[in-house]
Motif scaffolding. Sequence first.
Motif, PDB file in Angstrom:
ATOM      1  N   SER A 269      45.340  27.098 112.869  1.00  0.00           N
ATOM      2  CA  SER A 269      44.524  28.149 113.201  1.00  0.00           C
ATOM      3  C   SER A 269      45.070  29.704 113.023  1.00  0.00           C
ATOM      4  N   LYS A 270      44.044  30.733 113.938  1.00  0.00           N
ATOM      5  CA  LYS A 270      44.118  31.721 113.520  1.00  0.00           C
ATOM      6  C   LYS A 270      45.608  33.001 114.616  1.00  0.00           C
ATOM      7  N   ILE A 271      46.295  32.749 113.839  1.00  0.00           N
ATOM      8  CA  ILE A 271      47.562  34.491 114.614  1.00  0.00           C
ATOM      9  C   ILE A 271      47.553  35.533 114.380  1.00  0.00           C
ATOM     10  N   HIS A 272      46.121  36.639 113.443  1.00  0.00           N
ATOM     11  CA  HIS A 272      46.149  37.369 113.463  1.00  0.00           C
ATOM     12  C   HIS A 272      46.902  37.618 112.889  1.00  0.00           C
ATOM     13  N   ARG A 273      47.965  37.702 112.137  1.00  0.00           N
ATOM     14  CA  ARG A 273      49.228  39.374 111.369  1.00  0.00           C
ATOM     15  C   ARG A 273      48.965  39.796 111.364  1.00  0.00           C
ATOM     16  N   SER A 274      47.486  41.104 111.596  1.00  0.00           N
ATOM     17  CA  SER A 274      47.673  42.161 111.212  1.00  0.00           C
ATOM     18  C   SER A 274      47.301  42.865 112.559  1.00  0.00           C
ATOM     19  N   ILE A 275      47.082  41.772 113.598  1.00  0.00           N
ATOM     20  CA  ILE A 275      47.002  42.615 115.166  1.00  0.00           C
ATOM     21  C   ILE A 275      48.263  43.660 115.888  1.00  0.00           C
ATOM     22  N   TYR A 276      49.008  43.525 114.980  1.00  0.00           N
ATOM     23  CA  TYR A 276      50.203  44.300 115.652  1.00  0.00           C
ATOM     24  C   TYR A 276      49.995  45.920 115.652  1.00  0.00           C
ATOM     25  N   SER A 277      48.561  46.380 114.940  1.00  0.00           N
ATOM     26  CA  SER A 277      48.559  47.540 114.586  1.00  0.00           C
ATOM     27  C   SER A 277      47.974  48.173 115.215  1.00  0.00           C
ATOM     28  N   LEU A 619      46.211  53.927 107.731  1.00  0.00           N
ATOM     29  CA  LEU A 619      46.792  54.182 107.704  1.00  0.00           C
ATOM     30  C   LEU A 619      48.705  53.833 108.305  1.00  0.00           C
ATOM     31  N   GLN A 620      49.856  54.419 106.543  1.00  0.00           N
ATOM     32  CA  GLN A 620      50.813  53.190 106.421  1.00  0.00           C
ATOM     33  C   GLN A 620      52.238  54.658 106.392  1.00  0.00           C
ATOM     34  N   LEU A 621      53.213  54.633 106.734  1.00  0.00           N
ATOM     35  CA  LEU A 621      54.471  55.495 105.726  1.00  0.00           C
ATOM     36  C   LEU A 621      54.708  53.972 105.202  1.00  0.00           C
ATOM     37  N   VAL A 622      55.199  55.023 104.184  1.00  0.00           N
ATOM     38  CA  VAL A 622      55.271  53.840 103.042  1.00  0.00           C
ATOM     39  C   VAL A 622      57.079  54.347 102.730  1.00  0.00           C
ATOM     40  N   VAL A 623      58.219  53.779 102.111  1.00  0.00           N
ATOM     41  CA  VAL A 623      59.511  54.118 101.403  1.00  0.00           C
ATOM     42  C   VAL A 623      59.125  53.160 100.752  1.00  0.00           C
ATOM     43  N   THR A 624      59.588  53.876  99.220  1.00  0.00           N
ATOM     44  CA  THR A 624      59.816  53.059  97.621  1.00  0.00           C
ATOM     45  C   THR A 624      61.469  53.050  98.066  1.00  0.00           C
ATOM     46  N   THR A 625      61.771  51.940  98.019  1.00  0.00           N
ATOM     47  CA  THR A 625      63.064  51.806  97.798  1.00  0.00           C
ATOM     48  C   THR A 625      63.937  51.439  96.449  1.00  0.00           C
ATOM     49  N   LYS A 689      54.736  48.696 116.045  1.00  0.00           N
ATOM     50  CA  LYS A 689      54.655  47.250 116.485  1.00  0.00           C
ATOM     51  C   LYS A 689      54.435  46.477 115.089  1.00  0.00           C
ATOM     52  N   GLU A 690      54.288  47.448 113.475  1.00  0.00           N
ATOM     53  CA  GLU A 690      53.684  46.262 112.583  1.00  0.00           C
ATOM     54  C   GLU A 690      54.692  46.504 111.049  1.00  0.00           C
ATOM     55  N   TYR A 691      54.744  45.896 110.383  1.00  0.00           N
ATOM     56  CA  TYR A 691      55.220  46.603 108.694  1.00  0.00           C
ATOM     57  C   TYR A 691      54.755  45.351 107.886  1.00  0.00           C
ATOM     58  N   GLU A 692      54.744  46.359 106.342  1.00  0.00           N
ATOM     59  CA  GLU A 692      54.803  45.316 105.056  1.00  0.00           C
ATOM     60  C   GLU A 692      55.330  45.990 104.394  1.00  0.00           C
ATOM     61  N   VAL A 693      55.503  44.350 103.052  1.00  0.00           N
ATOM     62  CA  VAL A 693      56.089  44.013 102.445  1.00  0.00           C
ATOM     63  C   VAL A 693      55.081  44.430 101.167  1.00  0.00           C
ATOM     64  N   LEU A 699      58.831  49.509 101.951  1.00  0.00           N
ATOM     65  CA  LEU A 699      58.462  48.793 102.998  1.00  0.00           C
ATOM     66  C   LEU A 699      57.467  49.651 103.520  1.00  0.00           C
ATOM     67  N   ALA A 700      56.724  49.567 104.374  1.00  0.00           N
ATOM     68  CA  ALA A 700      55.082  50.494 105.179  1.00  0.00           C
ATOM     69  C   ALA A 700      54.725  50.046 106.703  1.00  0.00           C
ATOM     70  N   LEU A 701      55.358  51.135 107.012  1.00  0.00           N
ATOM     71  CA  LEU A 701      55.438  51.048 108.819  1.00  0.00           C
ATOM     72  C   LEU A 701      53.629  51.010 108.907  1.00  0.00           C
ATOM     73  N   THR A 702      53.082  50.345 109.495  1.00  0.00           N
ATOM     74  CA  THR A 702      51.164  50.977 109.818  1.00  0.00           C
ATOM     75  C   THR A 702      51.224  52.393 111.614  1.00  0.00           C
ATOM     76  N   MET A 703      50.834  52.735 110.877  1.00  0.00           N
ATOM     77  CA  MET A 703      50.974  54.002 111.580  1.00  0.00           C
ATOM     78  C   MET A 703      49.740  54.147 112.675  1.00  0.00           C
ATOM     79  N   PHE A 704      48.309  53.463 112.393  1.00  0.00           N
ATOM     80  CA  PHE A 704      48.224  53.225 113.011  1.00  0.00           C
ATOM     81  C   PHE A 704      46.609  52.947 112.158  1.00  0.00           C
ATOM     82  N   ARG A 705      45.397  51.487 112.778  1.00  0.00           N
ATOM     83  CA  ARG A 705      44.502  52.085 112.435  1.00  0.00           C
ATOM     84  C   ARG A 705      43.465  52.050 112.888  1.00  0.00           C
TER      85      ARG A 705
END
Length: 889
Positions: A269-277, A619-625, A689-693, A699-705
Amino acid sequence: MQKTFHVIPHTHWDFEWYFSTHESLIQLVYHMEEVMSALESGENDTYLLDGQLSIIEDYLEQCPGQKARLISLVQQGKLLIGPWYTQTDQLIISGESIVRNLMTGIRLGEQFGSVMNIGYVPDAFGQSIDMPKIYQGFGIDKTVFWRGLSTDICTSREFNWQSEDGSEVLGYNIKNGYFVGSYLIDNDDPTPLCHQAEDGVLGHHIAIPLGGDQRYVDRNIKARLAVNNQNCTDYTLVESSYDRLFKAIADEKLSLPTLSGEFIDGQVSKIHRSIYSSRYDHKFLNDRVERRLSYQLEPLMVMAQSWGIEAKPAMAANIWKTILRNHAHDSAGGCNTDKTNKIILARYEQADQMSGSAVDYLVRKLAESQPTAEQGGIDGRLTLFNTLPYAREALIKTTISTVKPHFTLCDLQGNDIAYDVLNTELVYRGSIQRDSKENDPSLYYYQTEIAFAHPLPASGFTSLQVVETEQPSTPNIQNRETDVSEAQIENERYRLEYRQGQFHLFDKQQQKWWNNCLSLLDMGDDGDTYDYSPPEQDWLVTLDWHEATLSVNKGQCGQSLVVEGVWHLPKNLAERANKQCSGQLGYRIELQLETSPELNRSPIVIDAEFDNQVEDHRLQLVVTTPFETQTSWADTPFGIVERVNQHKHLDDWCQAGWKEEPSPIYPMLHFANMHNATTSMTLMAKGVKEYEVRADNQLALTMFRSVGWLGKPDLQRRPGIASGQQFKYIPTPDSQLQGRLKVECAMLVEPHFDPADLQQAWQHYAVEPLVYQNQSLNQFTNTLKYFVMHPLDNTVADYQQGIDLHSDNLVCSAVKPSEDNTGVLVRLYNPSSECIKASGTLTLPIAFSNIVEVDLMEREISIECEIHGMVELGEFKPKQIRSFVIRYK
């Protein structure tokens, strides 16, 4: 043994979605009449009203004369209600909100009769790792859900689900949705549905939910089951309920697998893994109200009680209920029509204004009941409130009102306190005139924004003095550099440099450079309000700073670097495909470092403001470790969770028949983390409420979409029918989020990963001290300041310390008046996977005499004990939640 299929009549009632709550309410009023008539006539034995009490509250508000009738059906066990107030999202809603949701639902349901003792969540977009212990905290030992469980985790649909502390519930996973039973009403042979429903079951008792979204009651169920049973001798179909199903499963004494962890897989079932943004603006407001209720208003009520200000638990509960209505999965996700989102936004604004005003009132009442501060004349006292249950040194920003342009800041013993002047404004306080030249020159005063560091007592307040002077205190003026091409800011812990269009971070503790560590990434979004989807012709734009205007501010208490300007981006997907840029994204990003030696564990604060004039993008804020990891971590309602950076089905999910791509896009409550053995990097936020590897240790925070449709079919990450309303395109231009957006986040680098330390660091960052200057110059410091107020009969002290938590291992989620109003509830949890033997202590004011441990319903689960100023908290199991009520003398 012949298999028995339990056909369970119910409705799933989204009280808002592609329709508004007002429109749904009309349907509900008439629906309830049909339901109660069917139950009274015996046409239906039972009916499950979606497990949420808010719709019953709404119904009885419209039809109060039906209350006795409804109560009779509930007490007879025919109308099944509860335990939720609303069908909450579990992944981006705070733990306290989830607890208050269940408590509100159960207490409301008990007014009508018995409440269903099952964690019933038929449509939530994934199940949180913490739910078994939350359920058990309410005495709930069973759960029913549909979405999130994959065969990678469990091949059977009956199982035991366990939290790390040992809390366990019996779980049942609905097959293919809560709506499949309608097949029995429309067809005479149940065999195909029964074959489908028995797939994956271990026992001989199987659920077939008969219902759907706002579905009418099937009054012909008995006749239809008789026809189906007549046409199929291999199976038996019975009208039933989940209670009867679970009893039958228990009687079979099956050997069930035991599961742990979260369920957020989109296999069946769909869980909408990117609805958090989606609708970031809503999530930002929700986070602010949750923080204020849990960490400011309720602790302030406790603080005020000690000075004779009666707590208002009903008022606080009503504010909670207002935002709980926004926590249903669709409402929290933002996957609604624009008219519905306007109603959701109005609720957030109502809760924001009420909670903010309640905080303002209590702060003012206490501060204005302190003795008049004579030193330096009138308007001198500054009261600082710390609502967290531990002492801390905080950087405080506030605005001071004075007649003269210059002043000093000191404690009540006369010791000077260093501060930085951030801004000064001359303001008129007389009656407004059309021509300002007619203003009385004697009625001008100064508003000076300052920043300073000061130690604060736990759960208490302290006082300072503003003393007006004739001469300026020159060291307090910040050093400002504008229009620079290269810049750096630093404190004892970090040096952040801007060189050649990139940011470079030097970690002084580890003597290590993080080159090009911070960037912003803009990409197209061909998705909808449920999911991000990259367009077929995407153009990823790494936003540089070459055309930015830079300025640097350096003071005694902090340093900041501001970059601002306008990025030219594709206005829409058509321009993105052609690499054209007629759209604009204005920005102002301020990076801040605190420079007080006591604050050298403070994060790099990143405050951003955007003017979004671009559509269909993310738009994402991206931090390179500078290190590699295989997993990431994020906080959960009452703990943390580890997640893989690359799901094993990431490359073959479509061939394997998954409903959506298992992307490394994940939910977070307040922070996301990557770490190895020597370095831990955490991104904290207030509402993101959303991040992406991403690839290359990013490591990226989704600021908004920004998206413009409720649902769309055949997305790259989610093929097939449209989510939401599959039969109609519904435009949602408001979800493009055109206009100004504020994003607040921070970056923390540590040598080791420590869950409790990170949770406390987030609280320190996100829960600001409250400040009140007792002055008469500015009557508009907040809306209520204009109203007159009596001080308390008892003079409030200059200084107060309240409940004080001493623990490196525990996190406090609540300090509030107890439900019975006989004391204070303190809720603590261990966020780590390790058992803590000696977890710490609570130091208590002398006003308390006894303590008792309670469950999440605040029912006593231990013997009440006397206390003498301090309580040893003892052992906490891994991820365990414990709540205590401390009684007043």
